[in-house]
Design a protein around this motif. Sequence first.
Motif, PDB file in Angstrom:
ATOM      1  N   ILE A  63     -19.351 -18.531  -2.187  1.00 35.50           N
ATOM      2  CA  ILE A  63     -20.124 -17.818  -3.187  1.00 35.50           C
ATOM      3  C   ILE A  63     -21.462 -17.413  -2.570  1.00 35.50           C
ATOM      4  O   ILE A  63     -22.101 -18.207  -1.893  1.00 35.50           O
ATOM      5  N   LYS A  64     -21.835 -16.153  -2.769  1.00 40.57           N
ATOM      6  CA  LYS A  64     -23.152 -15.692  -2.336  1.00 40.57           C
ATOM      7  C   LYS A  64     -24.168 -16.238  -3.321  1.00 40.57           C
ATOM      8  O   LYS A  64     -24.010 -16.090  -4.537  1.00 40.57           O
ATOM      9  N   LEU A  65     -25.212 -16.867  -2.791  1.00 40.44           N
ATOM     10  CA  LEU A  65     -26.213 -17.481  -3.643  1.00 40.44           C
ATOM     11  C   LEU A  65     -27.454 -16.615  -3.794  1.00 40.44           C
ATOM     12  O   LEU A  65     -27.960 -16.435  -4.888  1.00 40.44           O
ATOM     13  N   PHE A  66     -27.960 -16.096  -2.694  1.00 42.29           N
ATOM     14  CA  PHE A  66     -29.098 -15.196  -2.741  1.00 42.29           C
ATOM     15  C   PHE A  66     -29.330 -14.566  -1.376  1.00 42.29           C
ATOM     16  O   PHE A  66     -28.685 -14.919  -0.400  1.00 42.29           O
ATOM     17  N   GLY A  67     -30.236 -13.617  -1.343  1.00 46.62           N
ATOM     18  CA  GLY A  67     -30.551 -12.950  -0.096  1.00 46.62           C
ATOM     19  C   GLY A  67     -31.969 -12.441  -0.103  1.00 46.62           C
ATOM     20  O   GLY A  67     -32.625 -12.389  -1.143  1.00 46.62           O
ATOM     21  N   HIS A  68     -32.434 -12.072   1.090  1.00 49.80           N
ATOM     22  CA  HIS A  68     -33.770 -11.516   1.256  1.00 49.80           C
ATOM     23  C   HIS A  68     -33.770 -10.715   2.541  1.00 49.80           C
ATOM     24  O   HIS A  68     -33.457 -11.260   3.608  1.00 49.80           O
ATOM     25  N   GLY A  69     -34.076  -9.426   2.473  1.00 53.87           N
ATOM     26  CA  GLY A  69     -34.002  -8.586   3.662  1.00 53.87           C
ATOM     27  C   GLY A  69     -32.586  -8.618   4.210  1.00 53.87           C
ATOM     28  O   GLY A  69     -31.623  -8.425   3.477  1.00 53.87           O
TER      29      GLY A  69
END
Length: 114
Positions: A28-34
């Motif tokens: 599961i993708k949880l979060f991202g940044h750039g």
Amino acid sequence: MEEQNQSATEITPEKAAERLKETDKEFIKLFGHGSLEVEYYKPDKADKQQPHERDEIYVVISGSGFFVNGDQRHPFEAGQVLLVPAGVVHRFEDFTEDFATWVFFYGPKGGEKG
């Protein structure tokens, strides 16, 4: 801070496992940044992943087994950090039932050079 007030930039392995159970997937993708993308991965009995377009780092949360990275195969255990360059064949083998890992994808497609 109470768990329901957690920001979108922090999560525990337990909370990630709960969110994964709400899906029919092994990650599961949880979060991202750039260019950074953070996932939780818990395969069931076999790791069927294919090479990825971006570089990635695994931080093993729990469990143990063997990690194939290109033409190398090494044991792994909880707490280890594993790097896989973009496009390299890799997988977890003979892992324990409690195996789970954070996955960090980063950089451009094709991987970072240098």
